[in-house]
Structure formats: structure tokens, C-alpha cells
Scaffold this active site. Sequence first.
Site, mmCIF file in Angstrom:
data_model
loop_
_atom_site.group_PDB
_atom_site.id
_atom_site.type_symbol
_atom_site.label_atom_id
_atom_site.label_comp_id
_atom_site.label_asym_id
_atom_site.label_seq_id
_atom_site.Cartn_x
_atom_site.Cartn_y
_atom_site.Cartn_z
ATOM 1 N N SER A 162 0.838 -1.198 0.000
ATOM 2 C CA SER A 162 0.000 0.000 0.000
ATOM 3 C C SER A 162 0.877 1.253 0.000
ATOM 4 C CB SER A 162 -0.962 -0.029 1.193
ATOM 5 O OG SER A 162 -1.962 0.964 1.070
ATOM 6 N N ASP A 189 -0.067 -3.952 -4.116
ATOM 7 C CA ASP A 189 -1.263 -3.114 -4.251
ATOM 8 C C ASP A 189 -1.011 -1.663 -3.848
ATOM 9 O OD1 ASP A 189 -3.843 -3.329 -5.326
ATOM 10 O OD2 ASP A 189 -4.781 -3.199 -3.352
ATOM 11 N N HIS A 264 -7.728 -5.603 -0.617
ATOM 12 C CA HIS A 264 -6.472 -4.850 -0.567
ATOM 13 C C HIS A 264 -5.361 -5.691 0.050
ATOM 14 C CE1 HIS A 264 -4.071 -1.283 -0.826
ATOM 15 N NE2 HIS A 264 -4.098 -0.976 0.467
#
Length: 424
Positions: A162, A189, A264
Site C-alpha cells: 500500500s 497493491d 487490498h
Amino acid sequence: MLPATSTLCGIFSILIAGSPIFYSAAPRGVCSNCCAIRERKDIKFLLYTNKNPQNPQNLYLSDERRLSESNFDLQQPLAFYIHGFSESATGDSQSSQQLKDAFLKAGNYNVILVDWSPMTVMPWYTNAVENLPVAARFIARFLRFLVANGYQTRLIHLIGFSLGAEVAGFVGKQLLEWGVVLPRITGLDPPLPLFEPNSGNRHLTHTDARFVDVIHTDGGILGNPEAMGHADFYPNGGRALQPGCARQEIANNRWLNIIIGCSHQRAWEYFVESINKPYAFPVDKCEPTNEFGRCKEGNSGAYMGMAADRRLRGKFFLDTNDAPPFGRNAEALAATSHSTTSTTTTATRVEFSALPLLPAVEKINGTRGYDGNTLRETRHTKAASTRISTVVNAATTRVTKATATATKTSTSEIATTQRRATRV
């Protein structure tokens, strides 16, 4: 700006949708209501090895004594991980600890978890994005410190989830400016909010390391669907909902997490699984990107995760199972490896041990990057080239002198002949 000791700067852990979230009443950063950033305290480097798998050793920038007295092994590869927003490196059942455990199970790794949780607390996402360059420069300085103390750059694998993936990109860019090229960055991601194409924020790109691979699992919501690496992987299309998320979160009574978290975090879950089962995620389909050439023909030997081939270029698509093991080739791998730890370790470590000494490369900012081995090899090559050049020049000089002598002799003979002809 608030002093770091203010009560508003305290960090608390709360549970949202069953997961620990780190919260603060005030953000850290540069603003009137921000808490001051203290880099050495707000960015920690936690070292784990098989000698200390549960209790980390704290390493510090420029502290050579602590580094030398730690369990850090200069001969073993380094997995260097940066967590995402509202996480911490020590949180149970979060990405950092899961990844650390997988690497230590796989073999003799140095694992350094970066804990920058004070700079990524809820609900201050915008401030966390603004803090990326500050965190990245400090982390880049630490990696340069390791290299300066004899660690080989080619053994470093930088991984980020992230917001951590974006930090990894900034770290790669900063190191390039200092003439250091990372061999691999893996982005899990990378985030979409505030990183849309028209946002103006720099983001992870294929120029940040020799090989950049990215796993997309929540494209269009929390994750950025844009292809940004040499190889971009899109399991199950790279979008929410990833298989099994709805059933998993409903069973655990975490309804909110179905939308905002499960897909996610699948990115790091898939990658963590691939550490000990590196060939569990074969790709089914490949499409070339607009920017980076063609995909590897036939997809033979193309895998997502730890075993990703550094020659891959393009977008890669695959399907996964809806529960662990997520990789559809996991059982086949177990059968071929006879379920032995030693075989699995060897398979995982091939990527590091087989690395050649990499040549210097031109980068986007015009600098040339070297790791320690390449720099030494370059010096030897230059010395050899100098010796060869000297020999060639000497030989050329001898040939030139011989030619000149022959020419003078020929000219003298011609003149003598002409004088004799005149007398006659």
C-alpha cells in the site's frame, strides 16, 4: 507545530472490523496542528533473523557498533519491508509479521521491518502521503549505510505494501541520485487515493530498480490499477472482490472489511504464500503494456510473487483459490519438492544465489548506479583495459617505426638507382 511530547501526539490502537488500527488525535508532519517528526524515533528498523525470530534488534542509522554486534549477516540476503497506512511492524496478524515469519521459515534471511507507524496513523491519510518523501529519504540513508559497511546491494529485496509501496519507489529514486541501484522492488497493491494519474504525486515506476514487480488486488478502490512496473500481476482481474473475501469477512462478522480491507490485503497474503511456495502462482495470460515492450513468449516459467522472472515485461493475469492455499499450483509444488524444508529453501533462494554481477546502467536522472561488486569489477575491467591498451599502443608504435625505417630504406635505394642511371 505541536511538540512531539504533546498528549495529542500519543498513538492508540483500536479495533475496526476486527483488525487493529493505529490512531492519533493529531497528525505528524509539517503543518500548524501537526506533531513534529522525529525521524530516529518515528522510523524504526527492526532486525529479525533465525537467531532472533521473535525479539527484534533495533538498528540505527550510522550506528556501526550496533550493526556489527547484531545478528545481521553480511553474507545472507535481505528482505526489507515497509508496511502500509494505519499498520505497524509489530502488530499481530498484520502484513509485517506474516512476511517476516515466511522469510525466516524459507531460509537464512536478514529481515528488516520498517516501523513508521507514527507517520501513518488514522485518520490522517493526507498527512501520511505528504510524509512519504521524508520517510523515504531516511530509509534510503539507512540502506546506503548498510552498503557503506560492506553489504552487497545485489542481495537487497525492497518490498512495500500500500503506502509502503510508494515509499519503496521514493527510496529507489533517492538511491539512484546517490549512484546506488536496487536490484528489485516489489509493490503490493500500491494505493489509489491521492495517486490518481492527474494527482501530480510521484509514484512507484519501473525506473526505480533493475526489476520492479507489482501485484494489484483492489484496483479502483484502495489499490491503483495502473501498470507501473516491469511486470504487473492482476490476480482475478486485480479488482475487488477477491475470491473468498465476502465469505471470510461475513464468517468473522467483519462486514465493513468486505469493502475496505480484504481485497487490498490479499496482495500481501498472496506474496507471503509465494515465499515458501514460489511456484504456486503460475500466470494464465499475458498482455504487453503500452510502455514496456512485449511479454515473455508462451508464459513458460512465468510466476507471480517470489519466483517472478526478472526478464518478464507486461501485464499478467491469473486465477487463485478462494482460501489458503491461494495458489493453484501449491499442491503440485509440494509434490515435486517432497515437502522438505531444504528443497523449498533452495527454490526460494535461487533468485538471490543465481544473481550475476550486474553492469552499470544508465538511469532516468543520468546517473550511473553500481553495487559494491560491480564497482570492484569495473575497476578490474578498467585496469585490464588499460593494460591491453598499453600493449596495443606499444605494438602499434613498433609497427610504425618499422614502417618508417622500411620507407627510408626504400627511398634511399630509389635515389641510388637514379644517380647510377644518370651517370650512364
